[in-house]
Design an enzyme around this catalytic site. Structure first.
Site, PDB file in Angstrom:
ATOM      1  CG  LEU A  80      59.642 -71.855  86.271  1.00 56.87           C
ATOM      2  CD1 LEU A  80      58.457 -72.410  87.029  1.00 56.87           C
ATOM      3  CD2 LEU A  80      60.669 -72.943  85.981  1.00 56.87           C
ATOM      4  N   PRO A  81      59.984 -70.532  81.994  1.00 56.08           N
ATOM      5  CG  PRO A  81      60.799 -72.198  80.582  1.00 56.08           C
ATOM      6  CD  PRO A  81      60.483 -71.911  82.004  1.00 56.08           C
ATOM      7  CB  THR A 121      56.739 -62.848  80.884  1.00 65.99           C
ATOM      8  OG1 THR A 121      57.765 -61.989  81.367  1.00 65.99           O
ATOM      9  CG2 THR A 121      55.663 -62.022  80.206  1.00 65.99           C
ATOM     10  CE  LYS A 161      58.147 -58.725  80.641  1.00 66.35           C
ATOM     11  NZ  LYS A 161      59.479 -58.193  80.545  1.00 66.35           N
ATOM     12  CE  LYS A 207      57.017 -66.055  77.514  1.00 64.61           C
ATOM     13  NZ  LYS A 207      57.575 -66.114  78.856  1.00 64.61           N
TER      14      LYS A 207
HETATM   15  P1  NAD Z   1      65.506 -69.524  80.513  1.00 66.46           P
HETATM   16  O1  NAD Z   1      64.900 -70.430  79.515  1.00 66.46           O
HETATM   17  O2  NAD Z   1      66.925 -69.116  80.393  1.00 66.46           O
HETATM   18  O3  NAD Z   1      65.336 -70.137  82.009  1.00 66.46           O
HETATM   19  C1  NAD Z   1      64.234 -70.886  82.421  1.00 66.46           C
HETATM   20  C2  NAD Z   1      64.755 -72.002  83.303  1.00 66.46           C
HETATM   21  O4  NAD Z   1      63.629 -72.732  83.794  1.00 66.46           O
HETATM   22  C3  NAD Z   1      65.651 -72.999  82.557  1.00 66.46           C
HETATM   23  O5  NAD Z   1      66.876 -73.142  83.248  1.00 66.46           O
HETATM   24  C4  NAD Z   1      64.848 -74.296  82.562  1.00 66.46           C
HETATM   25  O6  NAD Z   1      65.654 -75.440  82.641  1.00 66.46           O
HETATM   26  C5  NAD Z   1      63.993 -74.098  83.800  1.00 66.46           C
HETATM   27  N1  NAD Z   1      62.767 -74.899  83.773  1.00 66.46           N
HETATM   28  C6  NAD Z   1      61.851 -75.004  82.797  1.00 66.46           C
HETATM   29  N2  NAD Z   1      60.840 -75.788  83.168  1.00 66.46           N
HETATM   30  C7  NAD Z   1      61.135 -76.209  84.422  1.00 66.46           C
HETATM   31  C8  NAD Z   1      60.476 -77.049  85.360  1.00 66.46           C
HETATM   32  N3  NAD Z   1      59.307 -77.619  85.089  1.00 66.46           N
HETATM   33  N4  NAD Z   1      61.071 -77.238  86.555  1.00 66.46           N
HETATM   34  C9  NAD Z   1      62.248 -76.660  86.856  1.00 66.46           C
HETATM   35  N5  NAD Z   1      62.918 -75.855  86.015  1.00 66.46           N
HETATM   36  C10 NAD Z   1      62.365 -75.638  84.820  1.00 66.46           C
HETATM   37  O7  NAD Z   1      64.553 -68.251  80.531  1.00 66.46           O
HETATM   38  P2  NAD Z   1      64.903 -66.783  81.100  1.00 66.46           P
HETATM   39  O8  NAD Z   1      65.462 -65.966  80.010  1.00 66.46           O
HETATM   40  O9  NAD Z   1      65.602 -66.926  82.398  1.00 66.46           O
HETATM   41  O10 NAD Z   1      63.410 -66.229  81.319  1.00 66.46           O
HETATM   42  C11 NAD Z   1      62.602 -66.704  82.395  1.00 66.46           C
HETATM   43  C12 NAD Z   1      61.302 -65.922  82.379  1.00 66.46           C
HETATM   44  O11 NAD Z   1      61.596 -64.524  82.517  1.00 66.46           O
HETATM   45  C13 NAD Z   1      60.486 -66.066  81.089  1.00 66.46           C
HETATM   46  O12 NAD Z   1      59.139 -66.132  81.414  1.00 66.46           O
HETATM   47  C14 NAD Z   1      60.827 -64.800  80.321  1.00 66.46           C
HETATM   48  O13 NAD Z   1      59.785 -64.432  79.433  1.00 66.46           O
HETATM   49  C15 NAD Z   1      61.020 -63.798  81.438  1.00 66.46           C
HETATM   50  N6  NAD Z   1      61.918 -62.682  81.130  1.00 66.46           N
HETATM   51  C16 NAD Z   1      63.141 -62.923  80.563  1.00 66.46           C
HETATM   52  C17 NAD Z   1      63.982 -61.833  80.293  1.00 66.46           C
HETATM   53  C18 NAD Z   1      65.330 -62.031  79.654  1.00 66.46           C
HETATM   54  O14 NAD Z   1      65.965 -61.008  79.297  1.00 66.46           O
HETATM   55  N7  NAD Z   1      65.833 -63.245  79.499  1.00 66.46           N
HETATM   56  C19 NAD Z   1      63.561 -60.529  80.601  1.00 66.46           C
HETATM   57  C20 NAD Z   1      62.335 -60.332  81.204  1.00 66.46           C
HETATM   58  C21 NAD Z   1      61.519 -61.430  81.463  1.00 66.46           C
END
Ligand code: NAD
Length: 288
Positions: free
Chosen positions: A65-66, A93, A168, A243
């Site tokens: 999740l975000p 994260t 991380k 963030k």
């Molecule tokens: P994203 O925003 O693409 O995906 C998050 C998903 O969570 C979305 O589809 C959103 O609709 C869903 N969501 C949000 N709140 C919700 C809730 N209450 N119930 C159900 N679903 C909900 O983000 P991402 O890029 O997939 O990143 C996710 C996590 O991974 C973050 O914490 C980010 O910091 C971490 N991360 C991302 C990357 C990257 O390259 N994108 C790399 C390492 C770590």
């Protein structure tokens, strides 16, 4: 041990859940976004169930999740529906304090939990080559490791609950600083009218070499494929990087530390977001 509830099917969760479903696990997926749900329908992940059904009778619940608020709210609700032998794994994260608080809540209810943020981005998620940076007990880690082995190529148990998140944040601080430094080096190179292919060739094998340059060179058509080849579409968005940098700042302040370079990159990413570039890949910083 093969039933998984996967919550958060965004840029990362889409591939991670898909890889688990293609490798012998029964995966029920949940996301609050209809767009994410529709996209998931082309995969083996079952997105037809309610949140309660996704949580019930599972060996593992995984959240991707975000931020900490979303994870806290989802874990608080999920705990109402899961069995005592369900292990909860958070791969997002988030704040170290939130992770530690959630581990405490689970421990009080005899639920095993682990924090396992990832490194490797969407390419790593797609190819199953993520690194899992894990905090929790040895026993829980060993139980979850088969899942990490499918979604990634490496997992490292860093210490007790919360230490995955802490490690991380240290990584992402360094990544933002090196990407920003690469941007400055490129500005100088451009002012000298240097050939950027030669620049890449030299520095990738010299003392300035780093992951940001070797694997994510932010210049179109030079070096490995990176978001620069795709108009800086993420990848890992600038708003998510900001963030993480703010979480690192918060962690530092809790330990009475002032991190000058972290503060500098925070101001650069805040500037990007003011210019409405928060949804661009974090490597777009080299152009600002
Ligand atoms: P994203 O925003 O693409 O995906 C998050 C998903 O969570 C979305 O589809 C959103 O609709 C869903 N969501 C949000 N709140 C919700 C809730 N209450 N119930 C159900 N679903 C909900 O983000 P991402 O890029 O997939 O990143 C996710 C996590 O991974 C973050 O914490 C980010 O910091 C971490 N991360 C991302 C990357 C990257 O390259 N994108 C790399 C390492 C770590």
């Amino acid at each position: 041990m093969n039933k998984i509830g996967f919550i958060g099917l965004g840029n990362m969760g889409f591939f991670m859940s898909k890889n688990l479903a293609e490798n012998g696990f029964l995966v029920d997926g949940f996301d609050s976004s209809e767009i994410a749900i529709q996209k998931m329908k082309q995969t083996k992940v079952d997105v037809s169930k309610t949140f309660e059904e996704v949580c019930k009778n599972k060996n593992f619940i995984i959240t991707m999740l975000p931020d900490g608020n979303a994870v806290k709210s989802i874990w608080t609700d999920a705990i109402k529906f899961i069995n005592n032998n369900t292990i909860i794994v958070d791969c997002s994260t988030i704040d170290i304090n939130v992770a530690q608080d959630l581990h405490k809540i689970c421990k009080n209810k005899n639920i095993e939990s682990i924090d396992a943020p990832v490194s490797g981005g969407t390419i790593g998620a797609q190819n199953g080559t993520l690194t899992f940076i894990v905090g929790g007990s040895e026993k829980t880690y060993e139980n979850v490791k088969p899942l990490f082995d499918i979604m990634g190529q490496k997992s490292i148990l860093c210490g007790e609950g919360g230490s995955g998140q802490a490690t991380k944040l240290c990584n992402n601080l360094l990544l933002a600083v090196t990407m920003s430094g690469l941007g400055e080096s490129l500005k100088l190179a451009n002012s000298f009218n240097l050939n950027l292919e030669k620049f890449f060739e030299v520095i990738s094998t010299s003392t300035g070499s780093c992951w940001a340059l070797n694997n994510y060179f932010p210049v179109k058509n030079i070096g490995p494929i990176s978001p620069a080849d795709n108009e800086f579409k993420p990848g890992f968005s600038s708003k998510l990087m900001l963030k993480d940098l703010k979480l690192a700042k918060k962690g530092a302040e809790n330990n009475n530390l002032k991190l000058d370079l972290n503060n500098y990159v925070i101001s650069k990413y805040e500037n990007l977001i003011e210019k409405n570039k928060g949804d661009f890949d974090f490597s777009v910083i080299v152009k600002n």
